[in-house]
Design a protein around this motif. Structure first.
Motif, PDB file in Angstrom:
ATOM      1  N   ARG A 243       0.838  -1.199   0.000  1.00 27.60           N
ATOM      2  CA  ARG A 243       0.000   0.000   0.000  1.00 27.60           C
ATOM      3  C   ARG A 243       0.873   1.250   0.000  1.00 27.60           C
ATOM      4  O   ARG A 243       0.546   2.247  -0.645  1.00 27.60           O
ATOM      5  CB  ARG A 243      -0.934  -0.014   1.205  1.00 27.60           C
ATOM      6  CG  ARG A 243      -1.793   1.246   1.294  1.00 27.60           C
ATOM      7  CD  ARG A 243      -2.922   1.101   2.298  1.00 27.60           C
ATOM      8  NE  ARG A 243      -3.611   2.359   2.526  1.00 27.60           N
ATOM      9  CZ  ARG A 243      -4.466   2.926   1.676  1.00 27.60           C
ATOM     10  NH1 ARG A 243      -4.729   2.341   0.519  1.00 27.60           N
ATOM     11  NH2 ARG A 243      -5.043   4.072   1.974  1.00 27.60           N
ATOM     12  N   TRP A 244       1.980   1.225   0.726  1.00 35.27           N
ATOM     13  CA  TRP A 244       2.902   2.371   0.732  1.00 35.27           C
ATOM     14  C   TRP A 244       3.367   2.672  -0.700  1.00 35.27           C
ATOM     15  O   TRP A 244       3.388   3.827  -1.127  1.00 35.27           O
ATOM     16  CB  TRP A 244       4.094   2.078   1.628  1.00 35.27           C
ATOM     17  CG  TRP A 244       5.070   3.222   1.715  1.00 35.27           C
ATOM     18  CD1 TRP A 244       6.060   3.536   0.829  1.00 35.27           C
ATOM     19  CD2 TRP A 244       5.131   4.217   2.744  1.00 35.27           C
ATOM     20  NE1 TRP A 244       6.738   4.662   1.239  1.00 35.27           N
ATOM     21  CE2 TRP A 244       6.183   5.100   2.402  1.00 35.27           C
ATOM     22  CE3 TRP A 244       4.393   4.443   3.911  1.00 35.27           C
ATOM     23  CZ2 TRP A 244       6.527   6.199   3.202  1.00 35.27           C
ATOM     24  CZ3 TRP A 244       4.735   5.528   4.696  1.00 35.27           C
ATOM     25  CH2 TRP A 244       5.782   6.391   4.349  1.00 35.27           C
ATOM     26  N   ARG A 246       1.870   1.852  -3.531  1.00 31.87           N
ATOM     27  CA  ARG A 246       0.753   2.332  -4.362  1.00 31.87           C
ATOM     28  C   ARG A 246       0.484   3.805  -4.116  1.00 31.87           C
ATOM     29  O   ARG A 246       0.290   4.581  -5.055  1.00 31.87           O
ATOM     30  CB  ARG A 246      -0.506   1.508  -4.078  1.00 31.87           C
ATOM     31  CG  ARG A 246      -0.502   0.125  -4.697  1.00 31.87           C
ATOM     32  CD  ARG A 246      -1.915  -0.453  -4.752  1.00 31.87           C
ATOM     33  NE  ARG A 246      -2.502  -0.557  -3.420  1.00 31.87           N
ATOM     34  CZ  ARG A 246      -2.379  -1.612  -2.632  1.00 31.87           C
ATOM     35  NH1 ARG A 246      -1.661  -2.653  -3.029  1.00 31.87           N
ATOM     36  NH2 ARG A 246      -2.946  -1.633  -1.449  1.00 31.87           N
ATOM     37  N   LEU A 247       0.446   4.220  -2.861  1.00 30.86           N
ATOM     38  CA  LEU A 247       0.181   5.622  -2.546  1.00 30.86           C
ATOM     39  C   LEU A 247       1.269   6.524  -3.111  1.00 30.86           C
ATOM     40  O   LEU A 247       0.997   7.598  -3.631  1.00 30.86           O
ATOM     41  CB  LEU A 247       0.070   5.810  -1.028  1.00 30.86           C
ATOM     42  CG  LEU A 247      -1.203   5.285  -0.371  1.00 30.86           C
ATOM     43  CD1 LEU A 247      -1.150   5.519   1.134  1.00 30.86           C
ATOM     44  CD2 LEU A 247      -2.426   5.982  -0.956  1.00 30.86           C
ATOM     45  N   LEU A 250       0.892   7.019  -6.790  1.00 29.93           N
ATOM     46  CA  LEU A 250      -0.240   7.883  -7.110  1.00 29.93           C
ATOM     47  C   LEU A 250       0.048   9.342  -6.766  1.00 29.93           C
ATOM     48  O   LEU A 250      -0.796  10.206  -6.988  1.00 29.93           O
ATOM     49  CB  LEU A 250      -1.493   7.415  -6.347  1.00 29.93           C
ATOM     50  CG  LEU A 250      -2.085   6.076  -6.799  1.00 29.93           C
ATOM     51  CD1 LEU A 250      -3.192   5.647  -5.846  1.00 29.93           C
ATOM     52  CD2 LEU A 250      -2.628   6.194  -8.230  1.00 29.93           C
ATOM     53  N   ARG A 252       0.519  10.531  -3.756  1.00 26.71           N
ATOM     54  CA  ARG A 252      -0.089  10.919  -2.475  1.00 26.71           C
ATOM     55  C   ARG A 252       0.906  10.723  -1.346  1.00 26.71           C
ATOM     56  O   ARG A 252       1.699   9.781  -1.357  1.00 26.71           O
ATOM     57  CB  ARG A 252      -1.330  10.068  -2.187  1.00 26.71           C
ATOM     58  CG  ARG A 252      -2.399  10.179  -3.248  1.00 26.71           C
ATOM     59  CD  ARG A 252      -3.553   9.235  -2.948  1.00 26.71           C
ATOM     60  NE  ARG A 252      -4.518   9.206  -4.022  1.00 26.71           N
ATOM     61  CZ  ARG A 252      -5.551   8.364  -4.087  1.00 26.71           C
ATOM     62  NH1 ARG A 252      -5.719   7.494  -3.105  1.00 26.71           N
ATOM     63  NH2 ARG A 252      -6.384   8.392  -5.106  1.00 26.71           N
ATOM     64  N   THR A 253       0.846  11.608  -0.371  1.00 25.77           N
ATOM     65  CA  THR A 253       1.705  11.478   0.794  1.00 25.77           C
ATOM     66  C   THR A 253       1.081  10.481   1.761  1.00 25.77           C
ATOM     67  O   THR A 253      -0.047  10.680   2.210  1.00 25.77           O
ATOM     68  CB  THR A 253       1.876  12.825   1.518  1.00 25.77           C
ATOM     69  OG1 THR A 253       2.427  13.766   0.587  1.00 25.77           O
ATOM     70  CG2 THR A 253       2.806  12.686   2.714  1.00 25.77           C
ATOM     71  N   PRO A 254       1.761   9.389   2.068  1.00 27.07           N
ATOM     72  CA  PRO A 254       1.196   8.420   3.004  1.00 27.07           C
ATOM     73  C   PRO A 254       0.880   9.070   4.343  1.00 27.07           C
ATOM     74  O   PRO A 254       1.653   9.900   4.827  1.00 27.07           O
ATOM     75  CB  PRO A 254       2.304   7.374   3.143  1.00 27.07           C
ATOM     76  CG  PRO A 254       3.100   7.498   1.887  1.00 27.07           C
ATOM     77  CD  PRO A 254       3.068   8.965   1.547  1.00 27.07           C
TER      78      PRO A 254
END
Length: 276
Positions: A243-244, A246-247, A250, A252-254
């Motif tokens: 998930r880290w 993927r974010l 994208l 996006r900041t986790p």
């Protein structure tokens, strides 16, 4: 950290716990001919955040001319992570890597809105940097106890090799109790927790900038198997390694990890039922 020199800034000092005092301030860049005198007059030790890698490179060359040691006396951090500049510096220059792909995407999105005569945001669109690329120009531990500082440096350089606390003690001889107490007083965590933290930092870096399978990421970070990476990763990040990645892809900041607290709802009832 001190930003760049000039007339409208101020210089102060900060000390926290066992951290050595380091100068701080926000200043304007001097003329090139004034850089040497500015660096010479800075209270040492000092950290300098330059606005770009080229200026950081000049500051490091100036330090060499003055005999100021980098990073022991002057730690230098650039911006943009131009590897041809960073790797040529002596020692290699640490730099903040900008998220250029996201910047380009946001610029194109704004241009599309402008050409379609749609409303534009009233405030600037801010894009966070990707990460700090650590190299030797900032490889300094601001800790007064030199044995603890040496232990931290050893962990930084070898955590991914699967080291344990006894390996740290072999490299930096001292009583284990002294090491444990020093780490808890200085960093608020144990030496083992610091080893795990550095492994996770390396894992995050590999997940972000490579396409390596998670199994290989685990191996390169000193974990015996991928399951142990998952077990260590979630408490420090609040998510799985996959998930880290993927974010990050994208743009996006986790989010920060959730702090452990009182369980509520179904989880709390399930825990109580299990105890009963």
């Amino acid at each position: 950290m001190s930003d760049q020199p000039g007339s409208n800034g101020s210089t102060g000092e900060v000390a926290a716990g066992a951290l050595a005092p380091w100068s701080v301030g926000t200043l304007d860049p001097p003329p090139r001919w004034g850089l040497r005198s500015w660096v010479a007059d800075l209270p040492k030790p000092v950290g300098i955040l330059a606005s770009n890698d080229s200026l950081a490179f000049e500051i490091m060359e100036t330090c060499q001319l003055l005999g100021a040691r980098v990073p022991e006396e002057v730690a230098v951090l650039g911006v943009n992570n131009y590897t041809e500049v960073c790797d040529l510096a002596t020692p290699p220059l640490s730099s903040i890597e900008m998220n250029t792909e996201r910047i380009g995407y946001e610029a194109a999105r704004l241009l599309d809105r402008f050409m379609a005569h749609r409303s534009l945001p009233k405030s600037p669109v801010l894009v966070a940097p990707t990460r700090v690329i650590m190299r030797q120009s900032t490889d300094i531990v601001a800790v007064t106890d030199q044995r603890i500082a040496a232990a931290v440096r050893f962990i930084r350089h070898h955590a991914h090799e699967g080291i344990r606390v006894h390996d740290v003690l072999r490299a930096v001889p001292m009583a284990r109790r002294t090491l444990e107490t020093g780490f808890r007083q200085t960093f608020g965590r144990s030496p083992l927790a610091e080893i795990r933290r550095m492994r996770i930092e390396r894992a995050k870096d590999l997940l972000e900038r490579t396409d390596l399978p998670v199994e290989q990421v685990a191996d390169r970070c000193g974990f015996k198997d991928v399951k142990r990476l998952y077990v260590a990763f979630r408490p420090l990040t609040g998510m799985t390694p996959a998930r880290w990645r993927r974010l990050f892809r994208l743009g996006r900041t986790p989010p920060p990890p959730r702090r452990p607290g009182k369980k509520t709802g179904k989880r709390a009832r399930a825990t109580r039922a299990g105890r009963e």
